[in-house]
Enzyme design. Structure first.
Site, PDB file in Angstrom:
ATOM      1  N   ILE A  17       8.664  14.115   9.146  1.00  5.44           N
ATOM      2  CA  ILE A  17       9.222  12.849   9.619  1.00  5.44           C
ATOM      3  C   ILE A  17       9.645  11.943   8.471  1.00  5.44           C
ATOM      4  CG2 ILE A  17       7.060  11.505   9.696  1.00  5.44           C
ATOM      5  CD1 ILE A  17       7.988  10.438  12.417  1.00  5.44           C
ATOM      6  N   SER A  18       9.115  12.178   7.281  1.00  2.73           N
ATOM      7  CA  SER A  18       9.330  11.271   6.150  1.00  2.73           C
ATOM      8  C   SER A  18      10.527  11.674   5.291  1.00  2.73           C
ATOM      9  CB  SER A  18       8.083  11.238   5.266  1.00  2.73           C
ATOM     10  OG  SER A  18       8.346  10.574   4.054  1.00  2.73           O
ATOM     11  N   PRO A  19      11.532  10.803   5.170  1.00  3.62           N
ATOM     12  CA  PRO A  19      12.644  11.118   4.266  1.00  3.62           C
ATOM     13  C   PRO A  19      12.200  11.138   2.805  1.00  3.62           C
ATOM     14  CG  PRO A  19      12.835   8.862   5.082  1.00  3.62           C
ATOM     15  CD  PRO A  19      11.720   9.494   5.850  1.00  3.62           C
TER      16      PRO A  19
END
EC number: 5.99.1.4
Length: 222
Positions: A17-19
Site C-alpha cells: 500500500i505504501s508508495p
C-alpha cells in the site's frame, strides 16, 4: 575476513500500500551496490502498526494525502523510477500481502523473494490502474506457482511478520533492520549504506545519545 566484507543480513519490511515502500524497494539494489548483503523481504500489514500506535495513515489526513501523492511522484521523477498512482488509494492490501507469502515456499520463514515482491509492487504502482480490478488480480495470481494449502499459512505468516516488526520497534514502512538497528523510509537508504560500511558513528555514542532526550510536554486527548 575484513569486517566490511562480512555478509550482512538485512530484513526489509514492507506493505504494497505504501508508495514509499515501493520507491525504497526499487532503490535498494543501488543503495547496497558493492556491499556483501543478503536481503530478506517480509510483507507486513501497515494498518496493524497504525492501530498499535494509535495513529492515522498519511492518506487518512486530507492535506497530508495530497502532499504524499505529490511528493512520491516527484521522488519517482528524481530517482528515475516508473510510478503511476493507482486509480484509487488507499486500498485493502491484505490479498496482495497474502499472495506474496502464498507464492513463496513453506520454509521461507515469512519471506518472499524479490521477483514476487517486484511483480506485485509494479502491479500496484505502474500503469495507473485499479490495483483490485478482478481481471488484473487474476492475471497477477496466474504468474505465480502456489499451492492453495499455502493460503491459510500466508494469513498466519503475515500476522507473525507484523508482530515481529512491531516487537522490533518498527512503526512504519518501509523499515529496514540490520543487526539491532532500524532504518525507516526511502530517505534512510544513504544512512543504511553508511552503517553497512562500518562507519564509526553507528558504533559510537551518537547513535544512543540521539534518543536520550527527555520528554517534555505530553499532548492529551480531549
Amino acid at each position: 575476513m575484513h569486517p566490511s566484507k562480512a555478509l550482512k543480513h538485512i530484513t526489509f519490511y514492507f506493505d504494497f500500500i505504501s508508495p514509499y515502500a515501493y520507491l525504497a524497494f526499487e532503490q535498494l539494489p543501488k543503495a547496497l551496490l558493492g556491499l556483501s548483503c543478503e536481503v530478506h523481504y517480509k510483507p507486513v500489514l501497515f494498518a496493524a502498526m497504525l492501530k498499535h500506535y494509535g495513529q492515522l495513515g498519511p492518506a487518512e489526513i486530507a492535506p497530508k494525502r495530497d502532499w504524499t501523492y505529490r511528493q512520491v511522484s516527484w521522488l519517482a521523477h528524481t530517482h528515475n523510477i516508473a510510478l503511476d498512482m493507482p486509480s484509487t488509494h488507499p486500498f485493502n492490501p491484505l490479498p496482495l500481502l497474502r499472495l506474496a507469502l502464498a507464492a513463496s515456499p513453506a520454509d521461507s520463514d515469512g519471506c518472499c523473494n524479490r521477483y514476487v515482491a517486484e511483480t506485485i509492487f509494479r502491479h500496484v504502482w505502474q500503469g495507473g490502474l485499479e490495483a483490485f480490478d478482478p481481471q488484473r488480480l487474476q492475471a497477477l495470481s496466474a504468474q505465480f506457482e502456489r499451492s492453495d494449502l499455502r493460503h491459510e499459512d500466508a494469513k498466519i505468516e503475515l500476522k507473525k511478520n507484523t508482530q515481529e516488526a512491531i516487537d522490533k520497534g518498527v512503526f512504519g514502512v518501509p523499515a529496514i533492520c540490520v543487526d539491532d538497528k532500524l532504518f525507516w523510509g526511502l530517505d534512510a537508504l544513504p544512512m543504511l549504506r553508511e552503517c553497512l560500511q562500518n562507519k564509526d558513528w553507528f558504533e559510537g555514542q551518537e547513535w544512543e545519545k540521539s534518543v536520550q532526550v527527555g520528554k517534555g510536554v505530553k499532548r492529551t486527548q480531549t
